[in-house]
Design a protein around this motif. Structure first.
Motif, PDB file in Angstrom:
ATOM      1  N   ARG A 262       0.841  -1.187   0.000  1.00 14.15           N
ATOM      2  CA  ARG A 262       0.000   0.000   0.000  1.00 14.15           C
ATOM      3  C   ARG A 262       0.880   1.243   0.000  1.00 14.15           C
ATOM      4  NH1 ARG A 262      -4.735  -0.777   4.445  1.00 14.15           N
ATOM      5  NH2 ARG A 262      -3.060  -0.011   5.767  1.00 14.15           N
ATOM      6  N   ILE A 263       0.328   2.353  -0.452  1.00 11.82           N
ATOM      7  CA  ILE A 263       1.049   3.617  -0.376  1.00 11.82           C
ATOM      8  C   ILE A 263       1.362   3.907   1.089  1.00 11.82           C
ATOM      9  CG2 ILE A 263       0.982   6.066  -0.888  1.00 11.82           C
ATOM     10  CD1 ILE A 263       1.029   4.318  -3.365  1.00 11.82           C
ATOM     11  N   GLY A 264       2.641   4.172   1.377  1.00 17.61           N
ATOM     12  CA  GLY A 264       3.074   4.399   2.749  1.00 17.61           C
ATOM     13  C   GLY A 264       3.770   3.212   3.367  1.00 17.61           C
ATOM     14  N   ASP A 265       3.708   2.027   2.716  1.00 17.50           N
ATOM     15  CA  ASP A 265       4.404   0.847   3.234  1.00 17.50           C
ATOM     16  C   ASP A 265       5.905   0.973   3.013  1.00 17.50           C
ATOM     17  OD1 ASP A 265       2.017  -0.205   3.953  1.00 17.50           O
ATOM     18  OD2 ASP A 265       1.991  -1.838   2.493  1.00 17.50           O
ATOM     19  N   PHE A 266       6.672   0.397   3.924  1.00 18.59           N
ATOM     20  CA  PHE A 266       8.133   0.385   3.803  1.00 18.59           C
ATOM     21  C   PHE A 266       8.545  -0.835   2.983  1.00 18.59           C
ATOM     22  CE2 PHE A 266      12.465  -0.537   5.150  1.00 18.59           C
ATOM     23  CZ  PHE A 266      13.050   0.716   5.150  1.00 18.59           C
ATOM     24  N   VAL A 267       9.370  -0.607   1.968  1.00 17.82           N
ATOM     25  CA  VAL A 267       9.838  -1.698   1.105  1.00 17.82           C
ATOM     26  C   VAL A 267      11.361  -1.693   1.079  1.00 17.82           C
ATOM     27  CG1 VAL A 267       7.779  -1.720  -0.336  1.00 17.82           C
ATOM     28  CG2 VAL A 267       9.694  -0.247  -0.962  1.00 17.82           C
ATOM     29  N   MET A 268      11.919  -2.878   0.873  1.00 22.40           N
ATOM     30  CA  MET A 268      13.366  -3.057   0.782  1.00 22.40           C
ATOM     31  C   MET A 268      13.719  -3.639  -0.583  1.00 22.40           C
ATOM     32  SD  MET A 268      14.121  -4.678   4.553  1.00 22.40           S
ATOM     33  CE  MET A 268      12.948  -5.997   4.241  1.00 22.40           C
ATOM     34  N   PRO A 269      14.966  -3.550  -0.996  1.00 18.34           N
ATOM     35  CA  PRO A 269      15.361  -4.162  -2.266  1.00 18.34           C
ATOM     36  C   PRO A 269      15.010  -5.643  -2.287  1.00 18.34           C
ATOM     37  CG  PRO A 269      17.109  -2.742  -1.455  1.00 18.34           C
ATOM     38  CD  PRO A 269      16.076  -2.815  -0.365  1.00 18.34           C
ATOM     39  N   GLY A 270      14.404  -6.077  -3.378  1.00 18.35           N
ATOM     40  CA  GLY A 270      13.962  -7.455  -3.500  1.00 18.35           C
ATOM     41  C   GLY A 270      12.530  -7.676  -3.084  1.00 18.35           C
ATOM     42  N   THR A 271      11.897  -6.674  -2.454  1.00 17.33           N
ATOM     43  CA  THR A 271      10.507  -6.797  -2.040  1.00 17.33           C
ATOM     44  C   THR A 271       9.594  -6.759  -3.263  1.00 17.33           C
ATOM     45  OG1 THR A 271      11.011  -5.642   0.024  1.00 17.33           O
ATOM     46  CG2 THR A 271       8.692  -5.785  -0.615  1.00 17.33           C
ATOM     47  N   PRO A 272       8.634  -7.680  -3.391  1.00 11.39           N
ATOM     48  CA  PRO A 272       7.691  -7.619  -4.519  1.00 11.39           C
ATOM     49  C   PRO A 272       6.848  -6.349  -4.444  1.00 11.39           C
ATOM     50  CG  PRO A 272       7.621  -9.778  -3.456  1.00 11.39           C
ATOM     51  CD  PRO A 272       8.422  -8.879  -2.556  1.00 11.39           C
ATOM     52  N   VAL A 273       6.759  -5.634  -5.534  1.00  6.61           N
ATOM     53  CA  VAL A 273       5.964  -4.405  -5.552  1.00  6.61           C
ATOM     54  C   VAL A 273       4.834  -4.463  -6.572  1.00  6.61           C
ATOM     55  CG1 VAL A 273       7.734  -2.864  -4.640  1.00  6.61           C
ATOM     56  CG2 VAL A 273       7.671  -3.344  -7.082  1.00  6.61           C
ATOM     57  N   LEU A 274       5.019  -5.177  -7.662  1.00  8.53           N
ATOM     58  CA  LEU A 274       3.986  -5.268  -8.697  1.00  8.53           C
ATOM     59  C   LEU A 274       3.773  -6.732  -9.061  1.00  8.53           C
ATOM     60  CD1 LEU A 274       4.897  -2.320 -11.104  1.00  8.53           C
ATOM     61  CD2 LEU A 274       2.812  -2.509  -9.737  1.00  8.53           C
ATOM     62  N   ALA A 275       2.546  -7.197  -8.977  1.00  8.22           N
ATOM     63  CA  ALA A 275       2.183  -8.534  -9.444  1.00  8.22           C
ATOM     64  C   ALA A 275       1.565  -8.415 -10.828  1.00  8.22           C
ATOM     65  CB  ALA A 275       1.209  -9.199  -8.480  1.00  8.22           C
ATOM     66  N   VAL A 276       1.825  -9.401 -11.689  1.00 11.40           N
ATOM     67  CA  VAL A 276       1.325  -9.409 -13.062  1.00 11.40           C
ATOM     68  C   VAL A 276       0.294 -10.520 -13.180  1.00 11.40           C
ATOM     69  CG1 VAL A 276       1.953  -9.563 -15.498  1.00 11.40           C
ATOM     70  CG2 VAL A 276       3.578  -8.601 -13.855  1.00 11.40           C
ATOM     71  N   HIS A 277      -0.856 -10.188 -13.757  1.00  8.72           N
ATOM     72  CA  HIS A 277      -1.937 -11.158 -13.927  1.00  8.72           C
ATOM     73  C   HIS A 277      -2.303 -11.255 -15.406  1.00  8.72           C
ATOM     74  CE1 HIS A 277      -3.116 -11.567  -9.599  1.00  8.72           C
ATOM     75  NE2 HIS A 277      -2.486 -10.407  -9.536  1.00  8.72           N
ATOM     76  N   GLY A 278      -2.351 -12.490 -15.906  1.00 10.70           N
ATOM     77  CA  GLY A 278      -2.942 -12.733 -17.218  1.00 10.70           C
ATOM     78  C   GLY A 278      -2.024 -12.640 -18.406  1.00 10.70           C
ATOM     79  N   GLY A 279      -0.725 -12.631 -18.226  1.00 11.07           N
ATOM     80  CA  GLY A 279       0.146 -12.567 -19.389  1.00 11.07           C
ATOM     81  C   GLY A 279       1.604 -12.466 -18.996  1.00 11.07           C
ATOM     82  N   THR A 280       2.430 -12.201 -19.992  1.00 12.90           N
ATOM     83  CA  THR A 280       3.864 -12.098 -19.774  1.00 12.90           C
ATOM     84  C   THR A 280       4.196 -10.789 -19.063  1.00 12.90           C
ATOM     85  OG1 THR A 280       4.232 -13.319 -21.817  1.00 12.90           O
ATOM     86  CG2 THR A 280       6.113 -12.138 -20.898  1.00 12.90           C
ATOM     87  N   PRO A 281       5.026 -10.826 -18.024  1.00  9.62           N
ATOM     88  CA  PRO A 281       5.400  -9.586 -17.332  1.00  9.62           C
ATOM     89  C   PRO A 281       6.084  -8.607 -18.275  1.00  9.62           C
ATOM     90  CG  PRO A 281       5.991 -11.507 -16.014  1.00  9.62           C
ATOM     91  CD  PRO A 281       5.572 -12.024 -17.353  1.00  9.62           C
TER      92      PRO A 281
END
Length: 445
Positions: A262-281
């Motif tokens: 979510r906006i405001g969450d803390f993320v680190m390198p390697g953390t998943p940020v975008l999931a792809v649905h229904g096709g090639t990333p």
């Protein structure tokens, strides 16, 4: 959302177009406006210098040497003023903004360090600094235009227009200084600060697409997950996403993207940020600069930041070291205002659609219960021994219960019951308990 991010099921007046992330990030900086002002000062001096050259050349062609000598006399008198301005302006700038830094430090210590961002984003602060620096640079450039002693026939430029422009900039600087002092004094007061936080939150809410109460990761996305993209770069909080670009990439790729944090969450390198649905990333290069990560949260797309700041100010005011319940009441006024603005708004998951109406990007936003807990939990726990705050908190909850639909009453009822239980346990005298448990929109009159 740009041209690619249309919102479905939108009724009523057209929603304001979202600000671009670049524009929003530039507003969070303190270097862009002064730098642009210095460049503008150079261009203004160049234009004024060209006008002075043209005036002198025109008078010489018409052999109006008397007029040229008169202009030289005026410019020589103005030179003393310009020299004084160039010498005094930097000292003036240093004194003014040194005092301002002390004021910002005091406001951050009394309220919360997160309100410093209000000073950074203040337009009048940036405009004042920009004009001050531009006046200083312009006056220096004007001094270079003065020629050594020469006759009316030989002189090539008389900086009369430049000198007049310098005086105009000084006058503008004085007017802006008055406005700047007034604005800074207002931002040191609790009322204008909490009002500014509430207005920024409501402005962001007007730009954000309505959500849907479907909950859960991947909600509303029918296609299976086919991959995900990890965060690369420094660790930090997700400040915002470039919705229009993500929608455009997903449409061209024929996929649906899902923002995992979510906006405001803390993320680190390697953390998943975008999931792809229904096709090639999509290729990673296409998603560059679409998810902004920084050291601090911003109001651009962060629905919970305003409530977080108001809660922080109220908690500091209720601490034993400060003991200022009136400030906490002022914060609760704005917390109730923000919650009332979203009480009927669909929350949970936001679906961003392309021009054909197909969902291309989904992102989670705080739900109703999340926002109620954020705005009330910590203040409720800290307010037990302050009847002024408990009375205002009960009145605010009662007002929200009148507005809330049946399915959104549970978090409010829960907080009301917990507050009454805490007062029952913490206040020994029955009369004091009854007083502290009586709703009052002003706390104690």
């Amino acid at each position: 959302m740009g041209n690619d991010g249309h919102i479905a099921h939108l009724t009523g007046p057209r929603r304001p177009r979202a600000l671009s992330p670049l524009r929003e990030h530039l507003r969070d900086t303190f270097w862009f406006a002064p730098t642009a002002g210095l460049l503008g000062a150079v261009l203004l001096w160049w234009a004024a210098s060209a006008v002075d050259l043209e005036i002198v050349a025109l008078l010489q062609r018409e052999r109006a040497y008397g007029a040229v000598r008169e202009l030289m006399s005026i410019a020589e008198d103005a030179k003393t003023i310009v020299t004084t301005i160039s010498a005094a302006m930097m000292t003036f700038i240093g004194v003014v903004f040194s005092i301002s830094l002390v004021a910002v430090q005091m406001a951050g210590g009394q309220l919360t360090p997160r309100v410093v961002r209000i000073f950074v984003r203040s337009r009048i602060t940036k405009i004042t600094l920009t004009v001050f620096l531009a006046t200083f640079l312009f006056s220096l450039l004007v001094l270079t235009s003065y020629e050594s002693e020469s006759s009316a026939r030989e002189v090539t430029s008389v900086p009369v227009v430049q000198s007049l422009m310098t005086l105009a900039l000084v006058g503008l600087s004085l007017v802006l200084f008055i406005a700047y002092v007034s604005s800074t004094l207002r931002l040191m007061q609790v009322g204008p600060v909490v009002d500014r936080i509430a207005r920024e939150t409501l402005r962001m809410l007007a730009r954000q697409a309505p959500g849907s109460e479907d909950g859960g990761d991947g909600a509303g996305v029918r296609a299976p997950e086919t991959g995900w993209m990890a965060h690369e770069g420094r660790a930090g909080v997700v400040r915002d996403v470039h919705v229009a670009r993500l929608v455009r990439v997903a449409r061209r790729q024929g996929v649906v993207l899902r923002l995992i944090p979510r906006i405001g969450d803390f993320v680190m390198p390697g953390t998943p940020v975008l999931a792809v649905h229904g096709g090639t990333p999509p290729r990673r290069a296409l998603l560059r600069y679409t998810v902004s990560v920084g050291v601090e949260r911003t109001f651009h797309q962060d629905l919970g930041l305003g409530l977080r700041q108001l809660s922080d100010i109220a908690l500091r005011a209720l601490s034993p070291a400060v003991n200022d319940p009136t400030t906490a009441v002022q914060c609760l006024d704005r917390v109730v205002q923000i919650l009332a603005a979203v009480v009927h708004r669909p929350l949970g998951t936001v679906h961003h659609r392309d021009r054909r109406g197909a969902v291309r990007l989904t992102q989670r936003v705080p739900g109703w219960a999340d926002l109620v807990d954020l705005g009330l939990t910590e203040v409720r726990a800290a307010s037990v021994h302050s009847p002024q705050v408990t009375r205002r908190l009960l009145a605010g909850i009662d007002d929200l219960l009148l507005l809330a639909p049946e399915e959104r009453r549970e978090p409010l009822v829960r907080h009301r019951e917990l507050l009454l239980q805490a007062v029952e346990q913490a206040v020994p005298e029955a009369a004091d308990r009854r007083f502290a448990s009586h709703p009052d929109r002003q706390g104690i009159g």
